[in-house]
Design a protein around this motif. Structure first.
Motif, PDB file in Angstrom:
ATOM      1  N   LEU A   6       3.660  20.536  -1.961  1.00  0.00           N
ATOM      2  CA  LEU A   6       2.537  20.768  -1.046  1.00  0.00           C
ATOM      3  C   LEU A   6       1.331  21.255  -1.831  1.00  0.00           C
ATOM      4  O   LEU A   6       1.466  22.123  -2.691  1.00  0.00           O
ATOM      5  N   VAL A   7       0.184  20.698  -1.537  1.00  0.00           N
ATOM      6  CA  VAL A   7      -1.076  21.180  -2.101  1.00  0.00           C
ATOM      7  C   VAL A   7      -1.773  22.011  -1.043  1.00  0.00           C
ATOM      8  O   VAL A   7      -1.879  21.584   0.116  1.00  0.00           O
ATOM      9  N   ALA A   8      -2.228  23.203  -1.411  1.00  0.00           N
ATOM     10  CA  ALA A   8      -2.936  24.073  -0.471  1.00  0.00           C
ATOM     11  C   ALA A   8      -4.226  24.544  -1.131  1.00  0.00           C
ATOM     12  O   ALA A   8      -4.201  25.127  -2.210  1.00  0.00           O
ATOM     13  N   ALA A   9      -5.342  24.274  -0.452  1.00  0.00           N
ATOM     14  CA  ALA A   9      -6.638  24.623  -1.031  1.00  0.00           C
ATOM     15  C   ALA A   9      -7.679  24.805   0.052  1.00  0.00           C
ATOM     16  O   ALA A   9      -7.932  23.882   0.825  1.00  0.00           O
ATOM     17  N   GLY A  10      -8.232  26.006   0.147  1.00  0.00           N
ATOM     18  CA  GLY A  10      -9.354  26.243   1.044  1.00  0.00           C
ATOM     19  C   GLY A  10      -9.096  25.895   2.489  1.00  0.00           C
ATOM     20  O   GLY A  10      -9.996  25.450   3.195  1.00  0.00           O
ATOM     21  N   GLY A  11      -7.867  26.073   2.948  1.00  0.00           N
ATOM     22  CA  GLY A  11      -7.539  25.779   4.334  1.00  0.00           C
ATOM     23  C   GLY A  11      -6.901  24.419   4.540  1.00  0.00           C
ATOM     24  O   GLY A  11      -6.296  24.161   5.580  1.00  0.00           O
ATOM     25  N   ASN A  12      -7.021  23.522   3.559  1.00  0.00           N
ATOM     26  CA  ASN A  12      -6.386  22.215   3.662  1.00  0.00           C
ATOM     27  C   ASN A  12      -4.999  22.276   3.038  1.00  0.00           C
ATOM     28  O   ASN A  12      -4.818  22.799   1.937  1.00  0.00           O
ATOM     29  N   VAL A  13      -4.017  21.743   3.752  1.00  0.00           N
ATOM     30  CA  VAL A  13      -2.643  21.678   3.243  1.00  0.00           C
ATOM     31  C   VAL A  13      -2.164  20.245   3.396  1.00  0.00           C
ATOM     32  O   VAL A  13      -2.261  19.668   4.485  1.00  0.00           O
ATOM     33  N   HIS A  14      -1.683  19.662   2.311  1.00  0.00           N
ATOM     34  CA  HIS A  14      -1.139  18.304   2.410  1.00  0.00           C
ATOM     35  C   HIS A  14       0.028  18.130   1.453  1.00  0.00           C
ATOM     36  O   HIS A  14       0.161  18.857   0.472  1.00  0.00           O
ATOM     37  N   ARG A  15       0.867  17.179   1.781  1.00  0.00           N
ATOM     38  CA  ARG A  15       2.031  16.879   0.954  1.00  0.00           C
ATOM     39  C   ARG A  15       1.702  15.749   0.002  1.00  0.00           C
ATOM     40  O   ARG A  15       1.031  14.782   0.368  1.00  0.00           O
ATOM     41  N   VAL A  16       2.187  15.862  -1.230  1.00  0.00           N
ATOM     42  CA  VAL A  16       2.040  14.801  -2.223  1.00  0.00           C
ATOM     43  C   VAL A  16       3.421  14.201  -2.452  1.00  0.00           C
ATOM     44  O   VAL A  16       4.395  14.923  -2.657  1.00  0.00           O
ATOM     45  N   ALA A  17       3.514  12.860  -2.386  1.00  0.00           N
ATOM     46  CA  ALA A  17       4.808  12.200  -2.553  1.00  0.00           C
ATOM     47  C   ALA A  17       4.685  11.032  -3.521  1.00  0.00           C
ATOM     48  O   ALA A  17       3.588  10.510  -3.756  1.00  0.00           O
ATOM     49  N   GLN A  18       5.811  10.624  -4.069  1.00  0.00           N
ATOM     50  CA  GLN A  18       5.841   9.474  -4.970  1.00  0.00           C
ATOM     51  C   GLN A  18       6.177   8.208  -4.192  1.00  0.00           C
ATOM     52  O   GLN A  18       6.987   8.233  -3.267  1.00  0.00           O
ATOM     53  N   PHE A  19       5.549   7.114  -4.599  1.00  0.00           N
ATOM     54  CA  PHE A  19       5.816   5.823  -3.982  1.00  0.00           C
ATOM     55  C   PHE A  19       6.171   4.809  -5.061  1.00  0.00           C
ATOM     56  O   PHE A  19       5.813   4.977  -6.227  1.00  0.00           O
ATOM     57  N   GLN A  20       6.885   3.773  -4.669  1.00  0.00           N
ATOM     58  CA  GLN A  20       7.203   2.714  -5.612  1.00  0.00           C
ATOM     59  C   GLN A  20       6.730   1.374  -5.059  1.00  0.00           C
ATOM     60  O   GLN A  20       6.788   1.128  -3.855  1.00  0.00           O
ATOM     61  N   THR A  21       6.225   0.531  -5.950  1.00  0.00           N
ATOM     62  CA  THR A  21       5.766  -0.790  -5.532  1.00  0.00           C
ATOM     63  C   THR A  21       6.974  -1.677  -5.222  1.00  0.00           C
ATOM     64  O   THR A  21       8.118  -1.340  -5.543  1.00  0.00           O
ATOM     65  N   ARG A  22       6.697  -2.800  -4.614  1.00  0.00           N
ATOM     66  CA  ARG A  22       7.779  -3.756  -4.359  1.00  0.00           C
ATOM     67  C   ARG A  22       8.338  -4.290  -5.670  1.00  0.00           C
ATOM     68  O   ARG A  22       9.516  -4.627  -5.779  1.00  0.00           O
ATOM     69  N   GLY A  23       7.483  -4.340  -6.674  1.00  0.00           N
ATOM     70  CA  GLY A  23       7.937  -4.708  -8.005  1.00  0.00           C
ATOM     71  C   GLY A  23       8.355  -6.159  -8.148  1.00  0.00           C
ATOM     72  O   GLY A  23       8.158  -6.992  -7.259  1.00  0.00           O
ATOM     73  N   VAL A  24       8.948  -6.441  -9.275  1.00  0.00           N
ATOM     74  CA  VAL A  24       9.395  -7.787  -9.621  1.00  0.00           C
ATOM     75  C   VAL A  24      10.789  -7.699 -10.210  1.00  0.00           C
ATOM     76  O   VAL A  24      11.079  -6.792 -10.997  1.00  0.00           O
ATOM     77  N   THR A  25      11.653  -8.593  -9.829  1.00  0.00           N
ATOM     78  CA  THR A  25      13.000  -8.667 -10.410  1.00  0.00           C
ATOM     79  C   THR A  25      13.086  -9.916 -11.290  1.00  0.00           C
ATOM     80  O   THR A  25      12.868 -11.036 -10.817  1.00  0.00           O
ATOM     81  N   PHE A  26      13.382  -9.723 -12.547  1.00  0.00           N
ATOM     82  CA  PHE A  26      13.551 -10.841 -13.472  1.00  0.00           C
ATOM     83  C   PHE A  26      15.039 -11.215 -13.536  1.00  0.00           C
ATOM     84  O   PHE A  26      15.884 -10.351 -13.839  1.00  0.00           O
ATOM     85  N   PRO A  27      15.389 -12.456 -13.253  1.00  0.00           N
ATOM     86  CA  PRO A  27      16.802 -12.845 -13.254  1.00  0.00           C
ATOM     87  C   PRO A  27      17.433 -12.784 -14.640  1.00  0.00           C
ATOM     88  O   PRO A  27      18.643 -12.596 -14.784  1.00  0.00           O
ATOM     89  N   GLU A  28      16.613 -12.925 -15.663  1.00  0.00           N
ATOM     90  CA  GLU A  28      17.096 -12.840 -17.043  1.00  0.00           C
ATOM     91  C   GLU A  28      16.134 -11.952 -17.818  1.00  0.00           C
ATOM     92  O   GLU A  28      15.041 -11.639 -17.354  1.00  0.00           O
ATOM     93  N   VAL A  29      16.543 -11.526 -19.002  1.00  0.00           N
ATOM     94  CA  VAL A  29      15.673 -10.683 -19.829  1.00  0.00           C
ATOM     95  C   VAL A  29      14.358 -11.424 -20.066  1.00  0.00           C
ATOM     96  O   VAL A  29      14.359 -12.537 -20.616  1.00  0.00           O
ATOM     97  N   PRO A  30      13.231 -10.842 -19.643  1.00  0.00           N
ATOM     98  CA  PRO A  30      11.958 -11.564 -19.769  1.00  0.00           C
ATOM     99  C   PRO A  30      11.362 -11.444 -21.161  1.00  0.00           C
ATOM    100  O   PRO A  30      11.699 -10.539 -21.935  1.00  0.00           O
ATOM    101  N   THR A  31      10.458 -12.334 -21.447  1.00  0.00           N
ATOM    102  CA  THR A  31       9.659 -12.211 -22.661  1.00  0.00           C
ATOM    103  C   THR A  31       8.473 -11.297 -22.357  1.00  0.00           C
ATOM    104  O   THR A  31       8.164 -11.002 -21.187  1.00  0.00           O
ATOM    105  N   ILE A  32       7.799 -10.868 -23.393  1.00  0.00           N
ATOM    106  CA  ILE A  32       6.586 -10.062 -23.194  1.00  0.00           C
ATOM    107  C   ILE A  32       5.570 -10.845 -22.376  1.00  0.00           C
ATOM    108  O   ILE A  32       4.920 -10.296 -21.476  1.00  0.00           O
ATOM    109  N   ASP A  33       5.423 -12.130 -22.657  1.00  0.00           N
ATOM    110  CA  ASP A  33       4.461 -12.958 -21.925  1.00  0.00           C
ATOM    111  C   ASP A  33       4.825 -13.064 -20.450  1.00  0.00           C
ATOM    112  O   ASP A  33       3.936 -13.080 -19.577  1.00  0.00           O
TER     113      ASP A  33
END
Length: 287
Positions: free
Chosen positions: A237-264
């Motif tokens: 929780l962040v609390a500052a000057g009367g404002n209170v809010h929660r900070v949370a982590q999010f994850q993107t949908r991302g990408v799944t590679f079926p095989e080990v990918p190349t850098i490219d």
């Protein structure tokens, strides 16, 4: 019990600033408070009893119960002594507010190892040194409340505060794990990131900004997280000057590679990997 009435709560770094506000509010709300403070300067140098004694006197003068402790939480022995003071004086420990901290700001390329070590010892190790000896008591009584004081620097980073930010970020990882391990024992663990006018921030923000950030605004949030009624755990929780809010982590949908990918191949799909559109609350892959 209700609220924090009758609960025994140790507050580290409670001789001034935010720690003092936490201790005074908890005592007014009926808690028995261990007021820990080394009595040193902002950079951790020096020590003295005056700061802790003054807060204890204020609490007692208004009919509250408190005892001073002057040990340094930067050592295992000091942290254990804080908990022992609670046990010796009040016979139990119900909560910990890991608030003690120091500042040794410097840009990373100029930061000596001594400044890195000192800041992590007080903030991160200091939380461990107090919470660890308290934890078995909290488990045995199947009740406990833990609040660690993190910072927006630990969440977002801040120029010249690599040591401080690393320590404060580490505290977030600590409470997330304690929340998992403590859940079945009714031990709740949360983090508060306060923004307030104290000696820690007196030269970081302008007087105009600090005027809008009285420490009293933060204390009720910490107080609530320590109550019997609170069910919040693992949150920041962040609390500052009367404002209170929660900070949370999010994850993107991302990408799944079926095989080990190349850098490219990774490069080709990078925008998809980092695209926050449709992001979901983050979860551990080990959960």
């Amino acid at each position: 019990m209700a609220g924090v009435e009758g609960r025994v709560i140790a507050v580290t770094g409670a001789g001034g600033g935010l720690g003092r506000e936490y201790a005074l509010l908890l005592a007014r709300s009926g808690a028995k408070v261990i007021v820990n403070d080394l009595g040193g300067a902002r950079d951790g140098s020096g020590r003295g009893n005056t700061a802790a004694d003054t807060v204890v006197a204020q609490i007692r003068d208004t009919g509250g119960e408190a005892v001073a402790n002057y040990d340094s939480v930067a050592t295992r022995e000091g942290g254990a002594a804080v908990v022992q003071t609670a046990l010796d004086t009040f016979g139990r420990i119900d909560g910990v507010v890991a608030n003690a901290g120091i500042l040794r700001d410097r840009t990373f390329h100029k930061m000596p190892a001594a400044d890195w070590d000192a800041v992590l010892r007080v903030h991160l190790d200091g939380a461990f040194h107090v919470i660890r000896p308290a934890f078995p008591h909290l488990r045995d009584q199947r009740h406990g409340r833990i609040v660690v004081v993190t910072s927006t620097s630990g969440i977002y980073g801040n120029f010249g505060q690599a040591n401080y930010a690393a320590a404060k970020s580490g505290l977030i990882g600590l409470i997330r794990t304690l929340a998992i391990e403590g859940r079945r024992h009714n031990i709740l663990a949360n983090a508060i990131a306060p923004l307030a006018a104290t000696r820690m921030t007196e030269d970081i923000a302008s007087a105009e900004v600090l005027e809008k950030l009285p420490p009293a605004h933060v204390a009720p949030v910490v107080g609530y997280l320590l109550t019997d009624e609170s069910t919040e755990t693992g949150s920041v929780l962040v609390a500052a000057g009367g404002n209170v809010h929660r900070v949370a982590q999010f994850q993107t949908r991302g990408v799944t590679f079926p095989e080990v990918p190349t850098i490219d191949q990774v490069a080709h799909r990078w925008r998809e990997i980092v695209d926050l559109d449709g992001a979901l609350p983050g979860t551990s892959p080990l959960a």
